[in-house]
Write an enzyme that holds these catalytic residues in place. Sequence first.
Site, PDB file in Angstrom:
ATOM      1  N   SER A  21    -144.059  20.738  17.624  1.00  0.00           N
ATOM      2  CA  SER A  21    -144.845  21.869  18.129  1.00  0.00           C
ATOM      3  C   SER A  21    -145.009  21.810  19.646  1.00  0.00           C
ATOM      4  O   SER A  21    -145.010  22.833  20.323  1.00  0.00           O
ATOM      5  CB  SER A  21    -146.237  21.885  17.474  1.00  0.00           C
ATOM      6  OG  SER A  21    -146.135  22.136  16.093  1.00  0.00           O
ATOM      7  N   GLU A  42    -155.263   9.801  18.209  1.00  0.00           N
ATOM      8  CA  GLU A  42    -155.326  10.194  19.606  1.00  0.00           C
ATOM      9  C   GLU A  42    -156.017   9.152  20.482  1.00  0.00           C
ATOM     10  O   GLU A  42    -155.660   8.981  21.652  1.00  0.00           O
ATOM     11  CB  GLU A  42    -156.033  11.547  19.738  1.00  0.00           C
ATOM     12  CG  GLU A  42    -155.235  12.724  19.182  1.00  0.00           C
ATOM     13  CD  GLU A  42    -155.330  12.846  17.656  1.00  0.00           C
ATOM     14  OE1 GLU A  42    -156.094  12.072  17.030  1.00  0.00           O
ATOM     15  OE2 GLU A  42    -154.648  13.731  17.090  1.00  0.00           O
ATOM     16  N   PHE A  67    -157.472  18.134  20.079  1.00  0.00           N
ATOM     17  CA  PHE A  67    -157.513  16.760  19.576  1.00  0.00           C
ATOM     18  C   PHE A  67    -157.849  15.730  20.656  1.00  0.00           C
ATOM     19  O   PHE A  67    -158.153  14.581  20.327  1.00  0.00           O
ATOM     20  CB  PHE A  67    -156.190  16.405  18.910  1.00  0.00           C
ATOM     21  CG  PHE A  67    -155.858  17.270  17.720  1.00  0.00           C
ATOM     22  CD1 PHE A  67    -156.858  17.710  16.864  1.00  0.00           C
ATOM     23  CD2 PHE A  67    -154.554  17.659  17.455  1.00  0.00           C
ATOM     24  CE1 PHE A  67    -156.569  18.519  15.779  1.00  0.00           C
ATOM     25  CE2 PHE A  67    -154.252  18.468  16.370  1.00  0.00           C
ATOM     26  CZ  PHE A  67    -155.265  18.899  15.532  1.00  0.00           C
ATOM     27  N   HIS A  91    -151.545  24.554  22.603  1.00  0.00           N
ATOM     28  CA  HIS A  91    -152.261  25.344  21.591  1.00  0.00           C
ATOM     29  C   HIS A  91    -153.725  25.543  21.982  1.00  0.00           C
ATOM     30  O   HIS A  91    -154.634  25.357  21.183  1.00  0.00           O
ATOM     31  CB  HIS A  91    -152.158  24.677  20.216  1.00  0.00           C
ATOM     32  CG  HIS A  91    -150.775  24.670  19.655  1.00  0.00           C
ATOM     33  ND1 HIS A  91    -149.727  24.033  20.284  1.00  0.00           N
ATOM     34  CD2 HIS A  91    -150.254  25.218  18.528  1.00  0.00           C
ATOM     35  CE1 HIS A  91    -148.618  24.189  19.569  1.00  0.00           C
ATOM     36  NE2 HIS A  91    -148.902  24.914  18.508  1.00  0.00           N
ATOM     37  N   GLN A 103    -158.088  24.335  15.157  1.00  0.00           N
ATOM     38  CA  GLN A 103    -156.966  23.962  16.022  1.00  0.00           C
ATOM     39  C   GLN A 103    -157.096  24.517  17.437  1.00  0.00           C
ATOM     40  O   GLN A 103    -156.211  24.306  18.261  1.00  0.00           O
ATOM     41  CB  GLN A 103    -155.652  24.479  15.422  1.00  0.00           C
ATOM     42  CG  GLN A 103    -155.446  24.149  13.955  1.00  0.00           C
ATOM     43  CD  GLN A 103    -155.228  22.673  13.721  1.00  0.00           C
ATOM     44  OE1 GLN A 103    -154.260  22.093  14.184  1.00  0.00           O
ATOM     45  NE2 GLN A 103    -156.153  22.043  13.012  1.00  0.00           N
TER      46      GLN A 103
END
Length: 296
Positions: A21, A42, A67, A91, A103
């Site tokens: 992505s 992360e 994230f 994103h 998200q």
Amino acid sequence: LVKLGESNPLIYALDGDVKNSTFSEKFKDAYPDRFVECFIAEQNMAGVAIGLSKRGKIPFASTFACFFTRAFDQIRMGAISQANVKFVGSHAGVSIGEDGPSQMGLEDIAMFGTIPGSVIFHPSDAVSSEKLTFEMASHVGISYLRTLRPKTPVIYDNNETFSSGGSKILRQSKNDVLTVVCCGITVHEALKAYAMLKTEGIFVRVLDCYSLKPIDQKTLQQSSNTTIKQLIVTVEDHYEHGGLGDFVLDAVSNLGNVQVVKLAVREISRSGKPEELLDAAGISTNHIVKKVKELI
């Protein structure tokens, strides 16, 4: 990033299991020995990036913008350790559309903005994204590149230059009633709003504030002093506190006579088409047009 990797063997790439992505998989394909898959961890990714930087490498750590909130402790400790890490959050904002609110990175600018000495870039098209990636590589310290999910029109020529602390005036005239300041996806909304307003004889200055930290204080102050009304409307795909609007407020606060009106995301979004969510958040073309008319 692949171009950077070709010219500089110190460039490394790390990803949080979203490489198809973020497209960091292109770096993995080109330089597998300099790519680290950190999976959905992360905090660990930030820690590994910090470690690499302290060993003289130049790491680019990428995942969805939302994230990075999980890794904030590691990021702030990286700054204390004088780490040299390039964080890339994709994103970002409600413009991701159907993926939904879990998200959507909508607090990331505020988070990275608190880091002393950090740099924050938010490009709006392919050219500015590439140029700012190169610019970020040369910054020593914590830096953040905020990127988008939707396909966006290319608005800049390949010979355009982008610098830390810079901005781009995309539309201006002697008859500008106020300045619309935008970044990322809202640049395109503002340009459409400009075209609509122009048909009614209303002219606004459009400023792409691609460097949020440091911000282009000089251009912001000049614009606010040369428009008919000393008004700035900021438009951002980010929560209303800690983002573009607050950086602009700080930049013009010493003038005393400039009003800043913020259009930003004020509620938790939902899943839907990007254009629907931008409109629901009050940051779409129609909302910019409406706000300008209200103010004049």
